[in-house]
Write an enzyme that holds these catalytic residues in place. Structure first.
Site, PDB file in Angstrom:
ATOM      1  N   GLY A  11       0.827  -1.205   0.000  1.00  0.00           N
ATOM      2  CA  GLY A  11       0.000   0.000   0.000  1.00  0.00           C
ATOM      3  C   GLY A  11       0.862   1.257   0.000  1.00  0.00           C
ATOM      4  N   ARG A  72       1.359  -5.139  -5.167  1.00  0.00           N
ATOM      5  CA  ARG A  72       1.429  -6.294  -4.262  1.00  0.00           C
ATOM      6  C   ARG A  72       1.707  -7.469  -5.183  1.00  0.00           C
ATOM      7  NH1 ARG A  72      -0.848  -4.061   0.401  1.00  0.00           N
ATOM      8  NH2 ARG A  72      -2.669  -2.749   0.100  1.00  0.00           N
ATOM      9  N   SER A  73       2.972  -7.785  -5.350  1.00  0.00           N
ATOM     10  CA  SER A  73       3.372  -8.741  -6.386  1.00  0.00           C
ATOM     11  C   SER A  73       3.181 -10.193  -5.945  1.00  0.00           C
ATOM     12  CB  SER A  73       4.835  -8.502  -6.758  1.00  0.00           C
ATOM     13  OG  SER A  73       5.263  -9.477  -7.672  1.00  0.00           O
ATOM     14  N   GLY A 102       5.546  -2.511   3.622  1.00  0.00           N
ATOM     15  CA  GLY A 102       4.989  -3.019   4.869  1.00  0.00           C
ATOM     16  C   GLY A 102       5.519  -4.411   5.168  1.00  0.00           C
ATOM     17  N   ASP A 103       4.873  -5.106   6.109  1.00  0.00           N
ATOM     18  CA  ASP A 103       5.441  -6.397   6.536  1.00  0.00           C
ATOM     19  C   ASP A 103       5.410  -7.463   5.441  1.00  0.00           C
ATOM     20  OD1 ASP A 103       2.709  -6.557   6.747  1.00  0.00           O
ATOM     21  OD2 ASP A 103       2.705  -7.569   8.694  1.00  0.00           O
ATOM     22  N   THR A 126       3.719   2.091   5.973  1.00  0.00           N
ATOM     23  CA  THR A 126       2.330   1.635   5.894  1.00  0.00           C
ATOM     24  C   THR A 126       1.490   2.459   6.857  1.00  0.00           C
ATOM     25  OG1 THR A 126       0.772  -0.132   6.447  1.00  0.00           O
ATOM     26  CG2 THR A 126       2.932  -0.286   7.488  1.00  0.00           C
ATOM     27  N   ASP A 128      -0.942   1.446   8.350  1.00  0.00           N
ATOM     28  CA  ASP A 128      -1.441   0.552   9.404  1.00  0.00           C
ATOM     29  C   ASP A 128      -0.597   0.633  10.689  1.00  0.00           C
ATOM     30  OD1 ASP A 128      -3.126  -0.174   7.401  1.00  0.00           O
ATOM     31  OD2 ASP A 128      -2.229  -2.136   7.029  1.00  0.00           O
ATOM     32  N   ASP A 130       1.803  -1.249  11.665  1.00  0.00           N
ATOM     33  CA  ASP A 130       1.745  -2.594  12.259  1.00  0.00           C
ATOM     34  C   ASP A 130       3.021  -3.405  12.012  1.00  0.00           C
ATOM     35  OD1 ASP A 130       1.511  -2.951   9.542  1.00  0.00           O
ATOM     36  OD2 ASP A 130      -0.151  -4.372   9.647  1.00  0.00           O
ATOM     37  N   ARG A 163     -27.699  12.600  14.932  1.00  0.00           N
ATOM     38  CA  ARG A 163     -27.429  11.269  14.375  1.00  0.00           C
ATOM     39  C   ARG A 163     -26.193  10.639  15.018  1.00  0.00           C
ATOM     40  NH1 ARG A 163     -28.112  12.641   7.932  1.00  0.00           N
ATOM     41  NH2 ARG A 163     -30.289  12.040   7.772  1.00  0.00           N
ATOM     42  N   GLY A 171      -6.527  -0.156   8.418  1.00  0.00           N
ATOM     43  CA  GLY A 171      -5.574  -0.684   9.399  1.00  0.00           C
ATOM     44  C   GLY A 171      -5.430  -2.193   9.331  1.00  0.00           C
ATOM     45  N   ARG A 172      -6.198  -2.802   8.442  1.00  0.00           N
ATOM     46  CA  ARG A 172      -6.197  -4.278   8.325  1.00  0.00           C
ATOM     47  C   ARG A 172      -6.516  -4.889   9.691  1.00  0.00           C
ATOM     48  NH1 ARG A 172      -4.237  -6.785   3.623  1.00  0.00           N
ATOM     49  NH2 ARG A 172      -3.085  -4.968   2.978  1.00  0.00           N
ATOM     50  N   GLU A 188     -17.251   8.989  20.975  1.00  0.00           N
ATOM     51  CA  GLU A 188     -17.928   8.356  22.120  1.00  0.00           C
ATOM     52  C   GLU A 188     -17.638   6.866  22.202  1.00  0.00           C
ATOM     53  OE1 GLU A 188     -19.565  10.880  20.245  1.00  0.00           O
ATOM     54  OE2 GLU A 188     -18.890  12.048  21.972  1.00  0.00           O
ATOM     55  N   ARG A 245     -25.767   6.660  10.541  1.00  0.00           N
ATOM     56  CA  ARG A 245     -25.168   6.582   9.210  1.00  0.00           C
ATOM     57  C   ARG A 245     -23.772   5.976   9.321  1.00  0.00           C
ATOM     58  NH1 ARG A 245     -29.635   7.667   8.093  1.00  0.00           N
ATOM     59  NH2 ARG A 245     -30.457   9.273   6.698  1.00  0.00           N
ATOM     60  N   HIS A 251      -9.889   4.603   1.018  1.00  0.00           N
ATOM     61  CA  HIS A 251      -8.558   4.932   0.500  1.00  0.00           C
ATOM     62  C   HIS A 251      -8.182   6.404   0.592  1.00  0.00           C
ATOM     63  CE1 HIS A 251      -9.041   0.860  -0.957  1.00  0.00           C
ATOM     64  NE2 HIS A 251      -7.733   0.827  -1.093  1.00  0.00           N
ATOM     65  N   ARG A 254      -5.132   7.010   2.566  1.00  0.00           N
ATOM     66  CA  ARG A 254      -3.792   6.690   2.051  1.00  0.00           C
ATOM     67  C   ARG A 254      -3.163   7.832   1.259  1.00  0.00           C
ATOM     68  NH1 ARG A 254      -4.043   0.803   0.549  1.00  0.00           N
ATOM     69  NH2 ARG A 254      -3.478   1.365  -1.564  1.00  0.00           N
TER      70      ARG A 254
END
Ligand code: F6P
Length: 317
Positions: A11, A72-73, A102-103, A126, A128, A130, A163, A171-172, A188, A245, A251, A254
């Site tokens: 990503g 993402r190969s 990323g990882d 990333t 994320d 992570d 509402r 964040g996966r 909240e 809602r 995306h 990103r």
């Protein structure tokens, strides 16, 4: 002059372009010849590798995404394509590689190193946040600022209409973006994969708050939780009695103009990566935590999963 190449994998994040710009400039400063590998490991396999100069990075510091593309190969998971990739690097006499990813990208890189010994340095990138071994990954600050702006805007309409808004962050499997956004936006409710929750436990309090005049609720949910954001909205309607809602930020998190923090981190990450390669560090990742930058072996990072900061998680009630 030695040759050095850079690629982006997985990503994209805002901060990759500032990193590419500094990569070119710092390579020249260190007497290296810089190359771009386009479209991540796909370009490494297909030999879309180009020698670059200052004009290739002019004006890109303000842009999100990555000028050289990412992927993402799936092919890079196969040995024969990795052999092809190594051949392409050899043909251009490229012996040093900087990888922003990323990882998943680092796992591929780890295998590539074990098979072919290509000297590399990784830069955790990333939204994320992570990746094991580092507290910060490039792009996180810009993503958090984009989320902040979105939540602030949604708050305006939520309060106008009475509402509940369920805002889903990326964040996966990692709740970092949701949690930090919750703590800094005064929402909240926050639901993340790392913490079990029981919606029932909020019912009495939320109903009371409405009785006492509350006009709206903001709930931030991480995409990795077991329930769909719409299910949380349905719960608000049925059990709390407020129209609801869903807003999936998706995306937009990103992209966008890289924040000052990410531009500066890009600069520092790249400087450390190139210095590491010049010091003949062969398989390291540049990591950042409260004590500053350090280099860690890729083996430490790809084994196991990063846990969300326990202290941060404890703030979640
Ligand atoms: O890893 C970054 C990330 O944006 C995740 O937060 C998200 O789950 C995933 O990538 C989305 O992937 P894609 O861009 O392939 O849809």
């Amino acid at each position: 002059m030695k040759n050095i190449a850079i690629l982006c994998s997985g990503g994209d994040v805002s901060g990759m372009n500032p990193a590419l710009k500094h990569f070119v400039e710092y390579s020249f400063e260190k007497g290296l010849r810089p190359y771009f590998i386009y479209d991540g490991y796909e370009g490494l396999i297909d030999n879309t590798i180009k020698q670059v100069t200052y004009s290739d990075v002019a004006g890109i510091i303000t842009q999100g995404g990555t000028k050289i593309g990412s992927s993402r190969s799936k092919r890079f998971m196969q040995k024969n394509y990795r052999t092809q990739a190594k051949q392409n690097l050899d043909d251009l006499d490229i012996g040093m590689l900087v990888v922003l990813g990323g990882d998943g990208s680092f796992r591929g890189l780890d295998i590539f190193y074990k098979e072919h010994g290509v000297k590399f340095c990784g830069i955790p990138s990333t939204i994320d946040n992570d990746i094991k071994g580092t507290d910060y990954c490039l792009g996180v600050d810009t993503a958090l600022n984009t989320i902040k702006t979105s939540i602030d805007a949604i708050r305006d309409t939520a309060s106008s209409f009475r509402r509940a808004f369920i805002i889903e962050t990326m964040g996966r499997d990692c709740g970092y973006l949701a949690l930090v956004s919750h703590l800094t936006s005064g929402s909240e409710l926050c639901l993340v994969p790392e913490k079990k929750y029981d919606l029932k436990s909020y019912e009495k309090n939320f109903k009371e708050q409405i009785k006492n005049g509350r006009r709206y609720f903001i709930a931030i949910v991480s995409e990795g939780i077991k329930q769909d954001a719409q299910e949380i909205a349905d719960w608000f309607e049925k059990e709390i009695g407020i129209e609801s809602r869903v807003c999936v930020l998706g995306h937009i998190q990103r992209g966008g103009n890289p924040s000052i923090y990410d531009r500066l981190m890009a600069y520092k990450f790249v400087t450390h990566a190139i210095d590491a390669l010049l010091e003949n560090k062969k398989e390291s990742i540049v990591c950042y935590d409260t004590s500053g930058f350090s280099l860690k072996s890729i083996h430490l990072l790809v084994d196991g999963k990063k846990e969300l900061d326990k202290k941060l998680l404890d703030y979640l009630k």
